[in-house]
Design a protein around this motif. Sequence first.
Motif, PDB file in Angstrom:
ATOM      1  N   LEU A  75       0.827  -1.211   0.000  1.00  0.00           N
ATOM      2  CA  LEU A  75       0.000   0.000   0.000  1.00  0.00           C
ATOM      3  C   LEU A  75       0.858   1.257   0.000  1.00  0.00           C
ATOM      4  CD1 LEU A  75      -2.818  -1.044   2.498  1.00  0.00           C
ATOM      5  CD2 LEU A  75      -3.018  -0.748   0.016  1.00  0.00           C
ATOM      6  N   THR A  76       1.940   1.235   0.749  1.00  0.00           N
ATOM      7  CA  THR A  76       2.849   2.385   0.793  1.00  0.00           C
ATOM      8  C   THR A  76       3.459   2.629  -0.572  1.00  0.00           C
ATOM      9  OG1 THR A  76       3.343   1.941   3.123  1.00  0.00           O
ATOM     10  CG2 THR A  76       4.894   3.327   1.939  1.00  0.00           C
ATOM     11  N   GLU A  77       3.881   1.558  -1.235  1.00  0.00           N
ATOM     12  CA  GLU A  77       4.451   1.691  -2.578  1.00  0.00           C
ATOM     13  C   GLU A  77       3.415   2.219  -3.556  1.00  0.00           C
ATOM     14  OE1 GLU A  77       6.278  -1.960  -3.859  1.00  0.00           O
ATOM     15  OE2 GLU A  77       7.479  -2.085  -2.032  1.00  0.00           O
ATOM     16  N   GLU A  78       2.178   1.702  -3.494  1.00  0.00           N
ATOM     17  CA  GLU A  78       1.114   2.165  -4.381  1.00  0.00           C
ATOM     18  C   GLU A  78       0.820   3.647  -4.137  1.00  0.00           C
ATOM     19  OE1 GLU A  78      -2.277  -0.396  -3.966  1.00  0.00           O
ATOM     20  OE2 GLU A  78      -1.140  -2.160  -4.648  1.00  0.00           O
ATOM     21  N   ALA A  79       0.805   4.047  -2.885  1.00  0.00           N
ATOM     22  CA  ALA A  79       0.535   5.456  -2.551  1.00  0.00           C
ATOM     23  C   ALA A  79       1.645   6.345  -3.098  1.00  0.00           C
ATOM     24  CB  ALA A  79       0.388   5.633  -1.045  1.00  0.00           C
ATOM     25  N   ARG A  80       2.879   5.900  -2.996  1.00  0.00           N
ATOM     26  CA  ARG A  80       3.998   6.675  -3.532  1.00  0.00           C
ATOM     27  C   ARG A  80       3.891   6.833  -5.044  1.00  0.00           C
ATOM     28  NH1 ARG A  80       8.654   3.702  -0.137  1.00  0.00           N
ATOM     29  NH2 ARG A  80       8.319   4.763   1.832  1.00  0.00           N
ATOM     30  N   HIS A  81       3.536   5.746  -5.728  1.00  0.00           N
ATOM     31  CA  HIS A  81       3.421   5.791  -7.187  1.00  0.00           C
ATOM     32  C   HIS A  81       2.233   6.660  -7.603  1.00  0.00           C
ATOM     33  CE1 HIS A  81       6.624   3.025  -8.033  1.00  0.00           C
ATOM     34  NE2 HIS A  81       6.117   2.102  -7.224  1.00  0.00           N
ATOM     35  N   ALA A  82       1.168   6.658  -6.836  1.00  0.00           N
ATOM     36  CA  ALA A  82      -0.035   7.442  -7.165  1.00  0.00           C
ATOM     37  C   ALA A  82       0.232   8.941  -7.041  1.00  0.00           C
ATOM     38  CB  ALA A  82      -1.187   7.042  -6.261  1.00  0.00           C
ATOM     39  N   HIS A  83       1.156   9.343  -6.172  1.00  0.00           N
ATOM     40  CA  HIS A  83       1.432  10.743  -5.941  1.00  0.00           C
ATOM     41  C   HIS A  83       2.576  11.287  -6.799  1.00  0.00           C
ATOM     42  CE1 HIS A  83      -1.421  11.172  -2.740  1.00  0.00           C
ATOM     43  NE2 HIS A  83      -0.951  10.079  -2.147  1.00  0.00           N
ATOM     44  N   ARG A  84       3.057  10.528  -7.735  1.00  0.00           N
ATOM     45  CA  ARG A  84       4.166  10.985  -8.597  1.00  0.00           C
ATOM     46  C   ARG A  84       3.649  11.763  -9.769  1.00  0.00           C
ATOM     47  NH1 ARG A  84       8.584   6.136  -8.821  1.00  0.00           N
ATOM     48  NH2 ARG A  84       9.061   6.204  -6.636  1.00  0.00           N
TER      49      ARG A  84
END
Length: 84
Positions: A75-84
């Motif tokens: 989830l942390t990785e997905e959140a990081r990718h979503a905010h790029r």
Amino acid sequence: MARYLVTWEIDYEGEGDPEAAARWAWDILRKPHSTASVFTMIDEDGNETKIDLAELDEARLESSISSVGDVLRRLTEEARHAHR
């Protein structure tokens, strides 16, 4: 439906009669944080299996903690990718 003879064993050395020994063992089993967790099951064919429930529970807890950690990382990785 499966049928098993389930036993738990402990040695007793002390004062009293068989009832006193049984009550002592029963008290140990009923304690909230008892370490009396190893049982022997015998099935209808005479096959014997020993299970340590504390050991199984600990392994399952470690596995679930690991699984939760994996989900959080994902989830942390997905959140990081979503905010790029």
